[in-house]
Design a protein around this motif. Structure first.
Motif, PDB file in Angstrom:
ATOM      1  N   GLY A 113       0.851  -1.264  -0.007  1.00 54.51           N
ATOM      2  CA  GLY A 113       0.180   0.064   0.196  1.00 54.51           C
ATOM      3  C   GLY A 113       0.967   1.322   0.022  1.00 54.51           C
ATOM      4  N   ASP A 114       0.648   2.173   1.081  1.00 49.83           N
ATOM      5  CA  ASP A 114       1.525   3.390   1.056  1.00 49.83           C
ATOM      6  C   ASP A 114       2.562   3.423   2.103  1.00 49.83           C
ATOM      7  OD1 ASP A 114      -0.103   4.790  -1.122  1.00 49.83           O
ATOM      8  OD2 ASP A 114      -1.631   5.320   0.622  1.00 49.83           O
ATOM      9  N   ASN A 115       2.877   2.077   2.535  1.00 54.22           N
ATOM     10  CA  ASN A 115       3.778   1.811   3.594  1.00 54.22           C
ATOM     11  C   ASN A 115       4.908   0.899   3.106  1.00 54.22           C
ATOM     12  OD1 ASN A 115       2.575   3.514   5.708  1.00 54.22           O
ATOM     13  ND2 ASN A 115       0.894   1.862   5.769  1.00 54.22           N
ATOM     14  N   TRP A 116       6.190   1.116   3.691  1.00 55.14           N
ATOM     15  CA  TRP A 116       7.156   0.070   3.133  1.00 55.14           C
ATOM     16  C   TRP A 116       7.091  -0.981   4.380  1.00 55.14           C
ATOM     17  CZ3 TRP A 116       8.276   0.701  -1.522  1.00 55.14           C
ATOM     18  CH2 TRP A 116       8.146   2.035  -2.223  1.00 55.14           C
ATOM     19  N   GLN A 117       6.985  -2.487   3.878  1.00 58.71           N
ATOM     20  CA  GLN A 117       6.803  -3.555   4.660  1.00 58.71           C
ATOM     21  C   GLN A 117       7.762  -3.722   5.714  1.00 58.71           C
ATOM     22  OE1 GLN A 117       6.432  -6.960   2.274  1.00 58.71           O
ATOM     23  NE2 GLN A 117       4.423  -6.651   1.916  1.00 58.71           N
ATOM     24  N   LYS A 118       7.148  -3.115   7.077  1.00 59.62           N
ATOM     25  CA  LYS A 118       7.877  -3.501   8.406  1.00 59.62           C
ATOM     26  C   LYS A 118       9.554  -3.019   8.195  1.00 59.62           C
ATOM     27  CE  LYS A 118       4.446  -7.323   9.030  1.00 59.62           C
ATOM     28  NZ  LYS A 118       4.259  -8.720   9.226  1.00 59.62           N
ATOM     29  N   LEU A 119       9.598  -1.944   7.718  1.00 60.53           N
ATOM     30  CA  LEU A 119      11.282  -1.669   7.790  1.00 60.53           C
ATOM     31  C   LEU A 119      11.863  -1.614   9.101  1.00 60.53           C
ATOM     32  CD1 LEU A 119      13.670  -0.506   6.180  1.00 60.53           C
ATOM     33  CD2 LEU A 119      12.665   1.795   6.286  1.00 60.53           C
ATOM     34  N   ASP A 120      10.765  -1.187   9.981  1.00 67.54           N
ATOM     35  CA  ASP A 120      11.550  -0.906  11.397  1.00 67.54           C
ATOM     36  C   ASP A 120      11.473  -2.303  11.980  1.00 67.54           C
ATOM     37  OD1 ASP A 120       8.889  -1.415  11.555  1.00 67.54           O
ATOM     38  OD2 ASP A 120       8.502  -0.239  13.273  1.00 67.54           O
ATOM     39  N   LYS A 121      11.166  -3.463  11.501  1.00 67.86           N
ATOM     40  CA  LYS A 121      11.056  -4.670  12.050  1.00 67.86           C
ATOM     41  C   LYS A 121      12.239  -5.584  11.399  1.00 67.86           C
ATOM     42  CE  LYS A 121       7.212  -3.958  14.225  1.00 67.86           C
ATOM     43  NZ  LYS A 121       7.457  -3.811  15.751  1.00 67.86           N
ATOM     44  N   ARG A 122      12.987  -5.082  10.421  1.00 69.02           N
ATOM     45  CA  ARG A 122      13.752  -5.688   9.926  1.00 69.02           C
ATOM     46  C   ARG A 122      15.103  -5.554  10.504  1.00 69.02           C
ATOM     47  NH1 ARG A 122      13.405  -7.084   4.479  1.00 69.02           N
ATOM     48  NH2 ARG A 122      11.298  -6.466   3.496  1.00 69.02           N
ATOM     49  N   PRO A 123      15.853  -6.740  10.831  1.00 67.80           N
ATOM     50  CA  PRO A 123      16.962  -6.650  11.724  1.00 67.80           C
ATOM     51  C   PRO A 123      18.184  -5.769  10.932  1.00 67.80           C
ATOM     52  CG  PRO A 123      16.700  -9.057  10.661  1.00 67.80           C
ATOM     53  CD  PRO A 123      15.478  -8.214  10.607  1.00 67.80           C
ATOM     54  N   GLU A 124      18.225  -5.748   9.553  1.00 68.75           N
ATOM     55  CA  GLU A 124      19.160  -5.039   9.032  1.00 68.75           C
ATOM     56  C   GLU A 124      19.067  -3.573   9.063  1.00 68.75           C
ATOM     57  OE1 GLU A 124      18.549  -8.905   6.665  1.00 68.75           O
ATOM     58  OE2 GLU A 124      17.061  -7.074   7.454  1.00 68.75           O
ATOM     59  N   TYR A 125      18.000  -3.135   9.263  1.00 65.01           N
ATOM     60  CA  TYR A 125      17.676  -1.758   9.568  1.00 65.01           C
ATOM     61  C   TYR A 125      18.054  -1.182  10.998  1.00 65.01           C
ATOM     62  CZ  TYR A 125      14.936   2.870   9.603  1.00 65.01           C
ATOM     63  OH  TYR A 125      14.691   4.020   9.772  1.00 65.01           O
ATOM     64  N   ARG A 126      17.993  -1.884  11.998  1.00 69.24           N
ATOM     65  CA  ARG A 126      18.609  -1.825  13.152  1.00 69.24           C
ATOM     66  C   ARG A 126      20.186  -2.162  13.253  1.00 69.24           C
ATOM     67  NH1 ARG A 126      14.537  -1.184  17.121  1.00 69.24           N
ATOM     68  NH2 ARG A 126      12.561  -1.468  16.318  1.00 69.24           N
ATOM     69  N   LYS A 127      20.565  -2.834  12.450  1.00 63.78           N
ATOM     70  CA  LYS A 127      21.983  -3.427  12.886  1.00 63.78           C
ATOM     71  C   LYS A 127      22.730  -3.328  11.791  1.00 63.78           C
ATOM     72  CE  LYS A 127      20.496  -6.562  16.452  1.00 63.78           C
ATOM     73  NZ  LYS A 127      20.585  -8.061  16.716  1.00 63.78           N
ATOM     74  N   SER A 128      22.493  -3.185  10.424  1.00 67.71           N
ATOM     75  CA  SER A 128      23.144  -3.649   9.090  1.00 67.71           C
ATOM     76  C   SER A 128      22.814  -2.342   8.214  1.00 67.71           C
ATOM     77  CB  SER A 128      23.177  -4.927   8.600  1.00 67.71           C
ATOM     78  OG  SER A 128      23.524  -5.793   9.422  1.00 67.71           O
ATOM     79  N   ARG A 129      22.997  -1.065   8.354  1.00 68.74           N
ATOM     80  CA  ARG A 129      22.895  -0.011   7.571  1.00 68.74           C
ATOM     81  C   ARG A 129      23.997   0.498   6.737  1.00 68.74           C
ATOM     82  NH1 ARG A 129      20.067   1.447  12.419  1.00 68.74           N
ATOM     83  NH2 ARG A 129      21.901   2.705  12.851  1.00 68.74           N
ATOM     84  N   CYS A 130      24.013   0.665   5.509  1.00 67.67           N
ATOM     85  CA  CYS A 130      25.035   1.222   4.749  1.00 67.67           C
ATOM     86  C   CYS A 130      24.658   2.466   3.949  1.00 67.67           C
ATOM     87  CB  CYS A 130      25.351   0.059   4.019  1.00 67.67           C
ATOM     88  SG  CYS A 130      24.159  -0.327   2.492  1.00 67.67           S
ATOM     89  N   LEU A 131      25.739   3.021   3.319  1.00 71.51           N
ATOM     90  CA  LEU A 131      25.409   4.103   2.409  1.00 71.51           C
ATOM     91  C   LEU A 131      25.905   3.642   0.986  1.00 71.51           C
ATOM     92  CD1 LEU A 131      26.377   7.218   4.630  1.00 71.51           C
ATOM     93  CD2 LEU A 131      24.089   6.513   4.180  1.00 71.51           C
TER      94      LEU A 131
END
Length: 201
Positions: A65-83
């Motif tokens: 829909g208009d939301n991105w599926q559970k981004l805040d629940k993804r372990p990568e979002y909390r621990k494995s962010r990159c640029l």
């Protein structure tokens, strides 16, 4: 999703990486119209200092829909962010009328990475489209990192406090005072332009 993106090889990119204290800039991979499944350069701080590493660009974000599926629940979002250092990206509207978006200077996409033994894969986080870009691509915009040392440091830190990133999950089309520019191209993978650039200010 971001269809393809460019990483132009010029002194501006080297200065950009140096400005943010990124180590091993000589490892940087360059090229235009980088596509999913290709090797790309990312910046992580998984070994302490921000450093250029090589990853396979793999898309695994899905829209709900208009939301991105559970981004805040993804372990990568909390621990494995990159640029992902870049200079432009290309999108189209329902596979027609492709355009190149750019700010006229290097910037970072916000992304996530995964480890597979000694290999890395990465994805670009996408957010809702902006009213001024919808006529060119009505599905999404890539998330662009703020031109701010503190933001970059916090993003790469791997800390699980993600509340401060919430405001940046909404579409913005300016970067460091520069308007987003759009220019039509012959094909998404082509570097032949079919019109003049237009600022979306």
């Amino acid at each position: 999703m971001c269809s393809v993106f460019d990483v132009d090889d010029h002194a501006g990119m080297e200065r950009f990486l140096k400005e943010y204290g990124v180590h091993h800039p000589k490892r940087k991979l360059y090229g235009r119209r980088r596509r999913p499944t290709q090797r790309v350069s990312i910046v992580t701080a998984r070994h302490g200092e921000p450093s250029v590493e090589t990853a396979i660009w793999h898309l695994y974000m899905e829209r709900d829909g208009d939301n991105w599926q559970k981004l805040d629940k993804r372990p990568e979002y909390r621990k494995s962010r990159c640029l992902i250092p870049t200079t432009a990206w290309v999108e189209s509207l329902h596979a027609k009328n492709p355009v190149k978006f750019s700010y006229g200077e290097p910037f970072f996409f916000c992304g996530l990475y995964k480890t597979w033994g000694d290999r890395l894969s990465c994805s670009i986080i996408t957010i809702a489209t902006h009213p001024r870009t919808r006529r060119y691509h009505d599905k999404s915009l890539p998330m662009v990192a703020r031109a701010d040392q503190d933001f970059v440091q916090d993003w790469l830190s791997g800390g699980e406090d993600i509340a401060s990133f919430g405001p940046y999950l909404h579409p913005h089309i300016e970067y460091a005072g520069h308007p987003l520019s759009v220019r039509p191209v012959e094909r998404a993978t082509s570097t032949h332009y079919t019109g003049e650039p237009l600022d979306l200010s």
